[in-house]
Design a protein around this motif. Structure first.
Motif, mmCIF file in Angstrom:
data_model
loop_
_atom_site.group_PDB
_atom_site.id
_atom_site.type_symbol
_atom_site.label_atom_id
_atom_site.label_comp_id
_atom_site.label_asym_id
_atom_site.label_seq_id
_atom_site.Cartn_x
_atom_site.Cartn_y
_atom_site.Cartn_z
ATOM 1 N N LYS A 250 0.829 -1.216 0.000
ATOM 2 C CA LYS A 250 0.000 0.000 0.000
ATOM 3 C C LYS A 250 0.851 1.247 0.000
ATOM 4 O O LYS A 250 0.507 2.250 -0.630
ATOM 5 C CB LYS A 250 -0.934 -0.013 1.210
ATOM 6 C CG LYS A 250 -1.915 1.159 1.207
ATOM 7 C CD LYS A 250 -3.041 0.983 2.194
ATOM 8 C CE LYS A 250 -4.048 2.119 2.046
ATOM 9 N NZ LYS A 250 -5.245 1.933 2.894
ATOM 10 N N PHE A 251 1.979 1.216 0.709
ATOM 11 C CA PHE A 251 2.912 2.334 0.702
ATOM 12 C C PHE A 251 4.288 1.817 0.332
ATOM 13 O O PHE A 251 4.752 0.818 0.892
ATOM 14 C CB PHE A 251 2.965 3.032 2.063
ATOM 15 C CG PHE A 251 1.664 3.692 2.450
ATOM 16 C CD1 PHE A 251 1.293 4.896 1.876
ATOM 17 C CD2 PHE A 251 0.825 3.109 3.377
ATOM 18 C CE1 PHE A 251 0.105 5.514 2.224
ATOM 19 C CE2 PHE A 251 -0.363 3.717 3.739
ATOM 20 C CZ PHE A 251 -0.741 4.927 3.155
ATOM 21 N N ASN A 252 4.942 2.507 -0.618
ATOM 22 C CA ASN A 252 6.298 2.115 -0.982
ATOM 23 C C ASN A 252 7.300 2.756 -0.025
ATOM 24 O O ASN A 252 6.932 3.508 0.879
ATOM 25 C CB ASN A 252 6.595 2.477 -2.440
ATOM 26 C CG ASN A 252 6.412 3.968 -2.716
ATOM 27 O OD1 ASN A 252 6.835 4.816 -1.926
ATOM 28 N ND2 ASN A 252 5.778 4.288 -3.847
ATOM 29 N N ALA A 253 8.580 2.467 -0.252
ATOM 30 C CA ALA A 253 9.611 2.943 0.677
ATOM 31 C C ALA A 253 9.678 4.466 0.712
ATOM 32 O O ALA A 253 9.922 5.060 1.772
ATOM 33 C CB ALA A 253 10.968 2.366 0.275
ATOM 34 N N GLY A 254 9.472 5.115 -0.432
ATOM 35 C CA GLY A 254 9.485 6.573 -0.452
ATOM 36 C C GLY A 254 8.348 7.163 0.363
ATOM 37 O O GLY A 254 8.544 8.136 1.111
ATOM 38 N N GLN A 255 7.179 6.584 0.241
ATOM 39 C CA GLN A 255 6.032 7.057 1.015
ATOM 40 C C GLN A 255 6.205 6.766 2.501
ATOM 41 O O GLN A 255 5.771 7.550 3.344
ATOM 42 C CB GLN A 255 4.750 6.404 0.487
ATOM 43 C CG GLN A 255 4.373 6.874 -0.905
ATOM 44 C CD GLN A 255 3.280 6.037 -1.525
ATOM 45 O OE1 GLN A 255 3.237 4.798 -1.355
ATOM 46 N NE2 GLN A 255 2.383 6.676 -2.263
ATOM 47 N N LYS A 256 6.852 5.664 2.807
ATOM 48 C CA LYS A 256 7.135 5.360 4.213
ATOM 49 C C LYS A 256 8.101 6.376 4.799
ATOM 50 O O LYS A 256 7.966 6.790 5.964
ATOM 51 C CB LYS A 256 7.703 3.942 4.344
ATOM 52 C CG LYS A 256 6.695 2.837 4.060
ATOM 53 C CD LYS A 256 7.337 1.463 4.157
ATOM 54 C CE LYS A 256 6.314 0.371 3.840
ATOM 55 N NZ LYS A 256 6.905 -0.985 3.921
ATOM 56 N N LEU A 257 9.081 6.790 3.989
ATOM 57 C CA LEU A 257 10.017 7.806 4.447
ATOM 58 C C LEU A 257 9.281 9.122 4.723
ATOM 59 O O LEU A 257 9.544 9.782 5.732
ATOM 60 C CB LEU A 257 11.114 8.013 3.401
ATOM 61 C CG LEU A 257 12.191 9.045 3.741
ATOM 62 C CD1 LEU A 257 12.953 8.623 4.991
ATOM 63 C CD2 LEU A 257 13.145 9.228 2.571
ATOM 64 N N ILE A 258 8.352 9.482 3.841
ATOM 65 C CA ILE A 258 7.551 10.687 4.056
ATOM 66 C C ILE A 258 6.700 10.532 5.320
ATOM 67 O O ILE A 258 6.600 11.451 6.149
ATOM 68 C CB ILE A 258 6.642 10.960 2.847
ATOM 69 C CG1 ILE A 258 7.484 11.330 1.617
ATOM 70 C CG2 ILE A 258 5.643 12.071 3.156
ATOM 71 C CD1 ILE A 258 8.164 12.662 1.704
ATOM 72 N N PHE A 259 6.101 9.364 5.488
ATOM 73 C CA PHE A 259 5.230 9.117 6.644
ATOM 74 C C PHE A 259 5.982 9.313 7.954
ATOM 75 O O PHE A 259 5.536 10.050 8.841
ATOM 76 C CB PHE A 259 4.668 7.695 6.568
ATOM 77 C CG PHE A 259 3.875 7.289 7.779
ATOM 78 C CD1 PHE A 259 2.536 7.628 7.890
ATOM 79 C CD2 PHE A 259 4.465 6.563 8.814
ATOM 80 C CE1 PHE A 259 1.790 7.249 9.007
ATOM 81 C CE2 PHE A 259 3.734 6.183 9.923
ATOM 82 C CZ PHE A 259 2.397 6.532 10.025
ATOM 83 N N TRP A 260 7.147 8.671 8.082
ATOM 84 C CA TRP A 260 7.881 8.761 9.342
ATOM 85 C C TRP A 260 8.507 10.136 9.534
ATOM 86 O O TRP A 260 8.657 10.603 10.674
ATOM 87 C CB TRP A 260 8.935 7.660 9.435
ATOM 88 C CG TRP A 260 8.317 6.314 9.650
ATOM 89 C CD1 TRP A 260 8.263 5.274 8.775
ATOM 90 C CD2 TRP A 260 7.620 5.880 10.824
ATOM 91 N NE1 TRP A 260 7.583 4.215 9.317
ATOM 92 C CE2 TRP A 260 7.180 4.558 10.592
ATOM 93 C CE3 TRP A 260 7.331 6.461 12.048
ATOM 94 C CZ2 TRP A 260 6.468 3.822 11.531
ATOM 95 C CZ3 TRP A 260 6.625 5.727 12.993
ATOM 96 C CH2 TRP A 260 6.198 4.434 12.724
ATOM 97 N N SER A 261 8.840 10.803 8.444
ATOM 98 C CA SER A 261 9.338 12.178 8.567
ATOM 99 C C SER A 261 8.243 13.089 9.100
ATOM 100 O O SER A 261 8.485 13.943 9.970
ATOM 101 C CB SER A 261 9.825 12.694 7.205
ATOM 102 O OG SER A 261 10.923 11.947 6.734
ATOM 103 N N VAL A 262 7.022 12.896 8.600
ATOM 104 C CA VAL A 262 5.899 13.713 9.063
ATOM 105 C C VAL A 262 5.526 13.363 10.497
ATOM 106 O O VAL A 262 5.245 14.253 11.311
ATOM 107 C CB VAL A 262 4.695 13.526 8.123
ATOM 108 C CG1 VAL A 262 3.439 14.182 8.708
ATOM 109 C CG2 VAL A 262 4.988 14.120 6.748
#
Length: 385
Positions: A250-262
């Motif tokens: 559902k979320f790729n590694a780039g989106q996971k990076l954005i998620f945890w940064s936020v």
């Protein structure tokens, strides 16, 4: 009779003049004697002179008290907080020297480097667009869609996003507005704009924090790292190559990076913002520095006054805000101009099936399998004719 009276008057005046001259001579003699005595008493032997020299902070003659005042005023100048009997304990700090250091850092390096960071992010995104262009759906749009996000997920996202945009703009106005807007719209309009921004900033902060909680609860399980992220990272998510989209859930590694940064950046931003909303009530940095000293053996200051806490809170809040602005700029780019079909995920919640297969193939397989199981279960539940 008149002659006798005039004679008595002249005699009286002569006596008064003599008495006056005599008194002046007496006073002058006394003064000379005192000065001579003082001059003689000022001459000391070597032993006597050493006995009255300041030793270990002691002041000769008890003129300033038993000890030197240098240490006392040095402590006052360093911002040491004393004790007061009034309710406002902050009044115990007579001189807050760090205020000048705070102002110099905020208006100097912080403002300068923050503007460079934002500008560098914008330039980087423009260069990426110029070199890569818009990431298109390689197989074109299909006639089918798949539900990407439910309404509650979109609500949490947009509540967080809209509140952050307002918070970011009003915060940037506080940092840079006075350099731009007074010349464009005048001082009065700028003052009114800043006041409105202040109120929006204070109250929408709670919407931002609430949105962070919603997003975390809904998506944290989908953003835990797994082995599929390694391949995505090695191929840079297909960002620099056409027809190369590594499979993702559902979320790729780039989106996971954005998620945890936020999440982590938003948490830090929220804690420092909370301390600014309710000033002089928290000791986040003193407690944090104490733990860092314990873990790493450093010597960060822990006995911070409430004023020092507020100054560090404000600086850290600004630093984290600039970091978040840069992250969200990249997120906005890839979700709108940077990738075809990406905005639909948070717009209508329905995305093109080809887009989903290209960017989240593993997630599509999971969703199709769930739908197939539901259909089989529904068919089995129907009574036989």
């Amino acid at each position: 009779m008149q002659a006798a009276s005039a004679h008595m008057t002249r005699t009286l005046l002569r006596r008064l003049a003599v008495a006056l001259v005599f008194g002046v001579l007496l006073l002058a003699g006394a003064e000379l004697g005192t000065s001579d005595a003082f001059a003689q008493s000022s001459v000391r032997t070597g032993e006597e002179a050493s006995s009255i020299s300041p030793v270990d902070g002691q002041v000769p003659g008890n003129a300033l008290g038993e000890t030197s005042q240098a240490d006392y005023w040095r402590a006052v100048r360093s911002g040491t907080q004393g004790f007061v009997s009034i309710p406002d304990k902050k009044a115990g700090t007579l001189i807050q020297s760090e205020g000048e250091a705070w102002r110099s850092f905020r208006n100097g390096p912080l403002s300068l480097y923050a503007s460079w960071a934002i500008l560098a992010t914008i330039i980087g995104l423009c260069l990426f667009y110029a070199l890569r262009g818009r990431i298109r759906i390689e197989h074109g749009k299909s006639d089918q869609t798949i539900t990407r996000f439910a309404w509650i997920e979109r609500f949490g996202h947009w509540m967080t996003a809209i509140s952050f945009v307002v918070l970011g703009l009003s915060g940037l106005n506080v940092l840079y507005g006075r350099y731009v807007f007074p010349a464009l719209i005048g001082d009065s309009a700028f003052g009114f704009l800043t006041q409105i921004g202040k109120y929006l900033h204070n109250y929408l902060a709670f919407a931002f924090m609430g949105g962070l909680v919603m997003i975390f609860v809904m998506w944290v399980r989908h953003n835990l790292p797994d082995r599929t992220d390694i391949k995505w990272i090695l191929q840079a998510g297909g960002m620099f190559s056409k027809n190369l989209h590594p499979p993702a859930k559902k979320f790729n590694a780039g989106q996971k990076l954005i998620f945890w940064s936020v999440m982590l950046g938003g948490l830090s931003l929220s804690l420092s913002g909370w301390a600014l909303l309710f000033p002089f009530t928290t000791h986040f940095f003193g407690d944090t520095f104490d733990k860092i000293n314990w873990l790493f053996g450093t010597e960060l200051p822990t006995a911070l006054t409430v004023l020092q806490e507020q100054q560090i809170n404000q600086l850290w809040h600004a630093i984290m805000a600039i970091f978040m602005v840069c992250v969200i700029l990249a997120h906005i780019y890839i979700g709108t101009l940077g990738m075809e079909g990406a905005f639909d995920a948070m717009g209508s919640g329905e995305v093109d099936l080809n887009w989903a297969k290209e960017h989240h193939a593993l997630w599509v397989d999971e969703e199709l399998e769930k739908e197939s199981r539901r259909e089989r279960g529904s068919s089995a539940a129907q009574p036989a004719e």
